[in-house]
Design a protein around this motif. Structure first.
Motif, PDB file in Angstrom:
ATOM      1  N   ARG A 114       0.851  -1.196   0.000  1.00 45.27           N
ATOM      2  CA  ARG A 114       0.000   0.000   0.000  1.00 45.27           C
ATOM      3  C   ARG A 114       0.887   1.246   0.000  1.00 45.27           C
ATOM      4  N   ALA A 115       0.343   2.307  -0.506  1.00 45.99           N
ATOM      5  CA  ALA A 115       1.074   3.573  -0.573  1.00 45.99           C
ATOM      6  C   ALA A 115       1.098   4.228   0.800  1.00 45.99           C
ATOM      7  N   PRO A 116       2.112   5.067   1.058  1.00 47.46           N
ATOM      8  CA  PRO A 116       2.152   5.785   2.323  1.00 47.46           C
ATOM      9  C   PRO A 116       0.849   6.556   2.546  1.00 47.46           C
ATOM     10  N   GLY A 117       0.300   6.455   3.727  1.00 45.62           N
ATOM     11  CA  GLY A 117      -0.936   7.146   4.065  1.00 45.62           C
ATOM     12  C   GLY A 117      -2.201   6.371   3.738  1.00 45.62           C
ATOM     13  N   ASP A 118      -2.098   5.319   2.936  1.00 46.25           N
ATOM     14  CA  ASP A 118      -3.280   4.499   2.640  1.00 46.25           C
ATOM     15  C   ASP A 118      -3.664   3.689   3.876  1.00 46.25           C
ATOM     16  N   PRO A 119      -4.962   3.495   4.076  1.00 47.26           N
ATOM     17  CA  PRO A 119      -5.380   2.673   5.217  1.00 47.26           C
ATOM     18  C   PRO A 119      -5.044   1.198   4.978  1.00 47.26           C
ATOM     19  N   LYS A 120      -5.032   0.425   6.049  1.00 51.34           N
ATOM     20  CA  LYS A 120      -4.840  -1.021   5.915  1.00 51.34           C
ATOM     21  C   LYS A 120      -5.956  -1.582   5.051  1.00 51.34           C
TER      22      LYS A 120
END
Length: 184
Positions: A60-66
């Motif tokens: 996942r990209a930085p800042g994306d939720p789990k």
């Protein structure tokens, strides 16, 4: 009883063609599955009906939720020579390997089905990696007969036959033997 979360990690070998059966078996037994394929497994999933189950690829990209809740168990069906050795060595350079390494570190109940032919299974790293994973608590299941006490390499040219004869109840029987997860 609430659904239990199962991460179904799959690698690029003929048994990956049966993931849709694993998804169905998981749901029939009260699990909520999430499929986590290696890059090599993606082609095996293309024609399968995964019935809306999330297929998690890439980091996942930085800042994306789990993208998924914490797993109650992990099944690696199949695991290839490359993935098994990287996992046992602690290499977490792909999302599936990060998932497997984290499961090992958190002591999440894990069942793995190694799928390697004799020339690869004869490499010294294979036996060492199996020993490391068993020591860490991973249950190793032979894809040919469901044994947890022995593992026979898949004979070259028989992968599709072995995959067709594989029984998902071998996996879920082992997962059920771990008991209920602790309350969070």
């Amino acid at each position: 009883m609430t659904d239990r979360i199962l991460y179904l990690v799959t690698c690029g070998a003929p048994l990956a063609a049966r993931i849709e059966d694993g998804v169905r078996a998981a749901r029939d037994r009260g699990w909520t599955p999430y499929v986590i394929p290696t890059d090599a497994a993606l082609q095996w999933l293309e024609e399968q009906d995964l019935a809306g189950v999330p297929v998690l690829t890439g980091n996942r990209a930085p800042g994306d939720p789990k993208r998924s809740p914490r797993a109650d168990a992990v099944a690696v069906v199949p695991t290839t020579f490359n993935t098994l050795n990287a996992w046992a060595n602690g290499n977490a350079d792909t999302f599936p390997l990060t998932t497997l390494c984290a499961a090992l570190g958190s002591r999440t109940p894990t069942v793995a089905v190694p799928f390697a032919k004799a020339d690869l299974a004869g490499h010294p790293a294979w036996l060492a990696s199996l020993a490391v994973l068993r020591y860490a608590g991973v249950t190793i299941v032979d894809p040919q007969d469901g044994s947890t006490s022995s593992l026979t390499p898949v004979r070259s040219g028989t992968g599709d036959r072995v995959a067709q004869a594989f029984r998902w109840d071998w996996i879920f029987g082992e997962l059920e033997s771990f008991g209920s997860p602790p309350e969070s």
